[in-house]
Design an enzyme around this catalytic site. Structure first.
Site, PDB file in Angstrom:
ATOM      1  N   ASP A 240       2.336   0.169  -4.492  1.00 57.46           N
ATOM      2  CA  ASP A 240       2.450   0.863  -5.764  1.00 57.46           C
ATOM      3  C   ASP A 240       1.195   0.631  -6.593  1.00 57.46           C
ATOM      4  O   ASP A 240       0.503  -0.388  -6.451  1.00 57.46           O
ATOM      5  CB  ASP A 240       3.675   0.381  -6.533  1.00 57.46           C
ATOM      6  CG  ASP A 240       4.970   0.716  -5.814  1.00 57.46           C
ATOM      7  OD1 ASP A 240       4.977   1.663  -5.000  1.00 57.46           O
ATOM      8  OD2 ASP A 240       5.983   0.026  -6.070  1.00 57.46           O
ATOM      9  N   ALA A 241       0.925   1.572  -7.501  1.00 57.72           N
ATOM     10  CA  ALA A 241      -0.284   1.463  -8.314  1.00 57.72           C
ATOM     11  C   ALA A 241      -0.319   0.146  -9.082  1.00 57.72           C
ATOM     12  O   ALA A 241      -1.379  -0.476  -9.227  1.00 57.72           O
ATOM     13  CB  ALA A 241      -0.371   2.645  -9.278  1.00 57.72           C
TER      14      ALA A 241
END
Length: 410
Positions: A240-241
């Site tokens: 995930d970012a």
């Protein structure tokens, strides 16, 4: 689960039936049609045969051949088909031009994505997942740009579920090469393992073509396998970012295929560190809960979700938080975050799944406290065992230092 159904007021099986009581019953008004309810009180005397008219009521509209009840124009129901044709004929040339422009935009649509398949027919599953017409998907299948586990198949192929689908509906422009360079944990001519910083997405999308790990690797001159598609070259798994830590990327096609098979079989060992809210009572526990998508969020879905399992082990306990090590047994989107939130211990700093609030702000957390600290696997080409660890970044180290200073109540 309780399923609430809409009420059935106003619905009658037949105008002669008695399933629904008359609205005027008990109020002195006329009863139902006397021909069908002979015992109804206050009914008027039996008149001549034919259409019966209730006093103070409305006339029943005359029957018209070819027109169904509730379809009369004066009642503002659906207009007859001839009116729809007239409306179509009244389209202006501007309307026609706008319609043609919309179709041209649809033809120019560029979609490149890889995902795990649901059970069903190949073209139907891809069209439903991407939200595009099935005919467009069928053209891509015929062109060989839809792959199932790396192999082109017929549009009617039946998917069992869990296969890796790679779709490229239209060629995309070349991705920009960007900097600054990423820190490399391990590299050879076949693959590279990078230390992804928080705030950096793994790969581009159609709406965001820059500012990702892929763009940074291209800027560093590192070759990437084309097997992941134009927007995911070399990407076999993602973070995930907001998650930092170790990420492996393939540089050639054989390595990509081998790594993709390895991650699909859960043969690569991945360990994460997560700081969660509250005191976790068990030293070691497993969350086995299927996950499904609800818009932009992932949630536990016991009926239609996909199987997901994560093992957790306590590393350290604090006054109002617990440091856990997470080992995902499957690779679903947001799996660790949703599993921890579902058991009442959301990751601190994870506002999407309940981990925001004053306690996260006091620790200086601007993103979820989640870090991919360890990655271990056998090199798919050489067979060498690769076992890497990544220490906590500075922001998470500071949060851990702050939570450790909290004084337990006497």
């Amino acid at each position: 689960m309780v399923v609430r159904r809409g009420d059935d007021r106003g619905l009658r099986r037949d105008r002669r039936g008695v399933d629904a009581p008359d609205a005027n019953a008990g109020r002195g008004g006329p009863g139902p049609d006397p021909r069908w309810s002979p015992r109804e009180p206050r009914r008027p005397g039996r008149g001549r045969r034919g259409v019966q008219r209730a006093r103070h009521g409305l006339h029943r509209p005359a029957g018209l051949a070819g027109v169904q009840p509730r379809g009369h124009r004066h009642r503002h129901r659906c207009p007859p088909a001839r009116d729809l044709e007239l409306r179509r004929d009244r389209r202006t040339s501007r309307d026609v031009r706008n319609l043609g422009a919309g179709r041209d935009r649809l033809r120019r649509r560029t979609v490149s994505e890889a995902f795990e398949a649901e059970p069903g027919r190949l073209d139907a599953v891809v069209a439903a997942h991407l939200g595009v017409p099935r005919a467009e998907v069928q053209r891509a299948i015929a062109a060989g740009t839809v792959l199932v586990d790396g192999t082109p198949l017929e549009k009617s192929h039946r998917l069992a579920g869990g296969e890796r689908i790679e779709v490229d509906l239209a060629p995309s422009a070349e991705l920009p090469r960007e900097g600054p360079p990423l820190e490399i944990a391990w590299r050879d001519e076949h693959l590279v393992v990078v230390r992804k910083p928080a705030g950096l997405p793994t790969h581009p999308t159609e709406n965001r073509r820059g500012g990702t790990v892929v763009n940074r690797l291209l800027g560093m001159g590192i070759p990437l396998s084309a097997r992941g598609g134009p927007l995911r070259p070399g990407i076999v798994h993602r973070l995930d970012a907001g998650t930092s830590g170790l990420l492996v990327v393939a540089s050639d096609d054989p390595t990509y295929e081998a790594l993709a098979a390895m991650f699909k079989a859960h043969e690569a060992e991945r360990r994460y560190l997560a700081l969660v809210r509250g005191s976790v009572p068990h030293d070691r526990f497993e969350v086995d809960a299927p996950l499904g998508r609800a818009g932009a969020r992932i949630r536990v879905d016991a009926t239609g979700g996909r199987q997901a399992s994560t093992v957790f082990e306590v590393r350290e306990r604090f006054h109002r938080a617990t440091l856990l090590e997470a080992e995902p047994r499957t690779g679903r989107t947001h799996q660790i975050r949703v599993h921890l939130s579902s058991v009442g211990h959301p990751i601190l700093g994870d506002r999407r799944y309940g981990g925001g609030g004053d306690d996260a702000r006091e620790l200086g957390l601007e993103r979820p406290f989640l870090h991919a600290r360890r990655l271990a696997f056998d090199h798919p080409i050489t067979g060498e065992r690769i076992d890497l660890e990544d220490p906590l970044p500075a922001d998470l180290e500071e949060a851990l230092r702050r939570v450790g200073r909290e004084v337990r109540p006497a």
